[in-house]
Design a protein around this motif. Structure first.
Motif, PDB file in Angstrom:
ATOM      1  N   GLU A  57      -9.822   2.362  -4.131  1.00  0.00           N
ATOM      2  CA  GLU A  57      -9.667   2.228  -2.936  1.00  0.00           C
ATOM      3  C   GLU A  57     -10.842   2.244  -1.872  1.00  0.00           C
ATOM      4  O   GLU A  57     -10.802   1.496  -1.051  1.00  0.00           O
TER       5      GLU A  57
ATOM      6  N   ASP B 202       0.970  -1.240   0.146  1.00  0.00           N
ATOM      7  CA  ASP B 202      -0.070  -0.052  -0.072  1.00  0.00           C
ATOM      8  C   ASP B 202       0.956   1.139   0.156  1.00  0.00           C
ATOM      9  O   ASP B 202       1.527   1.602   0.822  1.00  0.00           O
TER      10      ASP B 202
ATOM     11  N   GLU C  58      -9.656   5.120   9.679  1.00  0.00           N
ATOM     12  CA  GLU C  58      -8.235   5.897   9.821  1.00  0.00           C
ATOM     13  C   GLU C  58      -8.587   7.077  10.566  1.00  0.00           C
ATOM     14  O   GLU C  58      -8.837   7.152  11.804  1.00  0.00           O
TER      15      GLU C  58
ATOM     16  N   TRP D 284      -7.673  -1.131   3.263  1.00  0.00           N
ATOM     17  CA  TRP D 284      -8.324  -1.297   1.812  1.00  0.00           C
ATOM     18  C   TRP D 284      -7.446  -2.359   1.062  1.00  0.00           C
ATOM     19  O   TRP D 284      -7.843  -3.401   0.341  1.00  0.00           O
TER      20      TRP D 284
HETATM   21 CA   LIG Z   1      -4.222   5.013   3.162  1.00  0.00          CA
END
Ligand SMILES: [Ca+2]
Ligand SMILES: Nc1nc2c(ncn2[C@@H]2O[C@H](COP(=O)(O)OP(=O)(O)OP(=O)(O)O)[C@@H](O)[C@H]2O)c(=O)[nH]1
Length: 553
Positions: A210, A90, A388, A475
């Motif tokens: 995403e 990522d 997040e 993700w």
């Molecule tokens: Ca990220």
């Protein structure tokens, strides 16, 4: 006629090399039987019995393997496939994270367990986009990440383990030629990694992808992936450079926002969009920029002496020292640096400054209704995971997972209104810049979820989380799940021999076992019977003056 049952010890030609066997042999022709006939009655019957047993044993072994083979052929291969691996990197704006996945194929379907030896990840700072001026510098952290993965995949499986690099918002913000240079370095590292890699597997993915991947892992973790679309959970994700919104919507939507994915035999019509420049870090930088355009941001009071007040900085915070660092990329002329900035520490003004940033360009909305800027977003329906920065800020303020937005407002009002020196004492370990962000973040989250997306202040539909159970809501896991499920179903849909592909395309050793073992067993049985079979030898008996047959060891 009395048959002689005389036993006799056959004289061996030499005492030492043959051990005489006490036995009787019946001569082939009954009529010519004589006093010296020898009948292998006991050993014959014994011998016949052991032959019968061996024959039965070898038939049952071969039948057993045939049954095993049959069960594999027609039961869709319900054998536990051997462990396989896959690697996803990522490429985020603040760091690059590698994920190593272990999984099995059972009954033609992938089985995922994101725990123990089946999952490992490592994140290194900074992100790939930090190497815009020195693309080759990206190879150092990528090489270290690849070494981490090689330590978790058996060396014999590297060649069949796919590695993919997917970069997100940080790279999307770079010019295309710069993106390509950094991707070129990444391709070079991955090509020489020993893993299975193709150039097209290193790319900058779209924000929509995403968001879809994050939605996939969330619903996989909840067990709703493959079930009723209306029972799925949406995702709102607040990254550093971008924010994603993905959920099942029955509202008609413009094609540029619509994504359809299938899992099992269920297809999902998703709204998925990534708001580039509206991640938390990027939005905070926008706020710094708006400090200078006071007409654009009435919340940024400024006095005649050109002193700008930032409502999102707690009183006592030394803005001058930090603002220049933040504004260095935004300041047009030197003169502005002489301006001084003061911390206003006012939550509601901070919230309206954040809303102004989110509503920039709203007047250009060309859809039925717009959310951020001039972007279409249907009404948010159903439950959501907020991940997040949504999660990190909620955790910092000690809010529970299903907290109301009104709790976020109270926490933000206390924090922004507190004196900076006291905040520093409360959290001495936190980096100053990270601590400062929590005032802006608490205001930005409310202006995003309530003022922009219309989530009521006392709604429990939003869950602040970065995990569901023990599965990270990352993700990259969703990308792996979707990729592996697609590849496996492609294998299984290739004709009636799908079980063969599923079982043998990777597990050729299983095929070897199933063919090799019966051959070995048959050879073994043959050798044993050969060994057990009496080696007969004809010898001339001097006493009797004729030939007799005798068995040797
Ligand atoms: Ca990220
Ligand atoms: N407060 C806090 N923020 C964190 C932590 N870990 C990550 N973040 C922030 O959370 C955001 C998203 O985290 P990541 O997705 O890992 O970062 P990223 O992928 O580099 O950023 P994007 O490319 O925008 O997704 C970033 O703004 C990070 O700065 C943490 O432990 N605490």
């Amino acid at each position: 006629m009395r048959r002689s049952h005389a036993r006799s010890r056959v004289k061996s030609s030499s005492k030492t090399d043959m051990d005489p066997i006490k036995f009787q042999i019946r001569s082939g022709n009954r009529a010519s039987s004589s006093s010296s006939t020898y009948t292998l009655t006991k050993s014959n019957s014994k011998h016949a019995k052991s032959n019968l047993m061996l024959t039965v044993a070898s038939i049952s072994i071969v039948l057993g393997f045939l049954f095993l083979f049959y069960s594999i052929l027609f039961s869709g291969g319900n054998l536990r496939g051997s462990l396989r691996y896959s690697v996803v990197i990522d490429g985020g704006s603040t760091g690059t994270r590698i994920h190593v996945f272990g999984y099995r194929i059972e009954s033609g379907k992938p089985v995922f367990e994101f725990r123990g030896a089946n999952y490992a990840s490592l994140k290194l700072h900074p992100g790939l986009s930090a190497f815009a001026d020195d693309p080759d510098g990206a190879s150092v952290s990528l090489t270290e990440l690849v070494e981490f993965a090689k330590g978790r995949v058996p060396k014999g499986m590297w060649m069949e383990t796919e590695v993919r690099l997917m970069a997100t918002a940080g790279m999307r913000l770079l010019e295309l030629p710069v993106q390509e240079k950094i991707l070129g370095v990444a391709r070079r590292v991955l090509k020489s990694s020993g893993f299975l890699f193709r150039d097209e597997w290193a790319s900058v993915i779209s924000g929509s992808d995403e968001g879809v991947y994050a939605w996939v892992v969330a619903n996989f973790a909840l067990g709703s992936l493959g079930g009723d679309p209306l029972k799925t959970t949406g995702i709102v994700e607040l990254g550093g450079a971008s924010a994603q919104v993905t959920f099942v919507s029955s509202e008609p939507m413009p094609p540029e926002f619509s994504r359809t994915i299938s899992f099992g035999n269920v297809s999902y019509n998703l709204y998925s969009h990534s708001f580039l420049h509206f991640g938390q870090n990027a939005a905070h930088d926008k706020l710094w920029g708006s400090l200078l355009s006071r007409d654009h941001n009435p919340a940024m009071e400024s006095t005649r002496e050109k002193i700008f007040t930032d409502p999102c900085a707690p009183r006592g915070y030394n803005l001058d020292a930090n603002t220049q660092k933040h504004l260095s990329g935004l300041l047009a002329e030197e003169s502005r640096i002489s301006d001084s900035f003061q911390a206003g520490g006012n939550y509601s003004q901070c919230r309206s400054a954040a809303l102004n940033i989110l509503q920039e360009g709203n007047e250009k909305c060309s859809y039925q209704h717009c959310s951020i800027g001039s972007t279409f977003t249907p009404k948010l329906r159903g439950r959501f995971f907020a991940t997040e920065n949504f999660f990190y800020t909620s955790k910092f303020f000690g809010l529970r997972e299903k907290a109301w937005l009104s709790n976020m407002i109270s926490a933000g009002e206390r924090f922004c209104g507190e004196d900076w020196s006291k905040l520093r004492v409360k959290d001495p370990s936190l980096d100053e810049e990270d601590l400062l962000r929590y005032c802006f973040s608490s205001a930005y989250i409310v202006s995003l979820l309530h003022d922009t997306f219309g989530i009521p202040l006392d709604d429990e539909r939003i869950g602040y989380a970065n995990q569901a159970g023990d599965i990270p809501l990352d993700w990259a896991l969703g990308a792996f799940i979707l990729q592996t499920a697609t590849e496996t179903s492609q294998h299984s849909s290739s004709g009636n021999l799908h079980w063969f592909h599923a079982l043998f395309s990777h597990d050729s050793k299983l095929l070897h076992y199933l063919i090799g073992i019966p051959i070995l067993m048959t050879a073994l049985v043959y050798l044993v019977t050969k060994w057990r079979k009496p080696q007969l030898k004809t010898i001339y008996d001097l006493e009797k003056g004729r030939y007799i047959v005798t068995r040797i060891r």
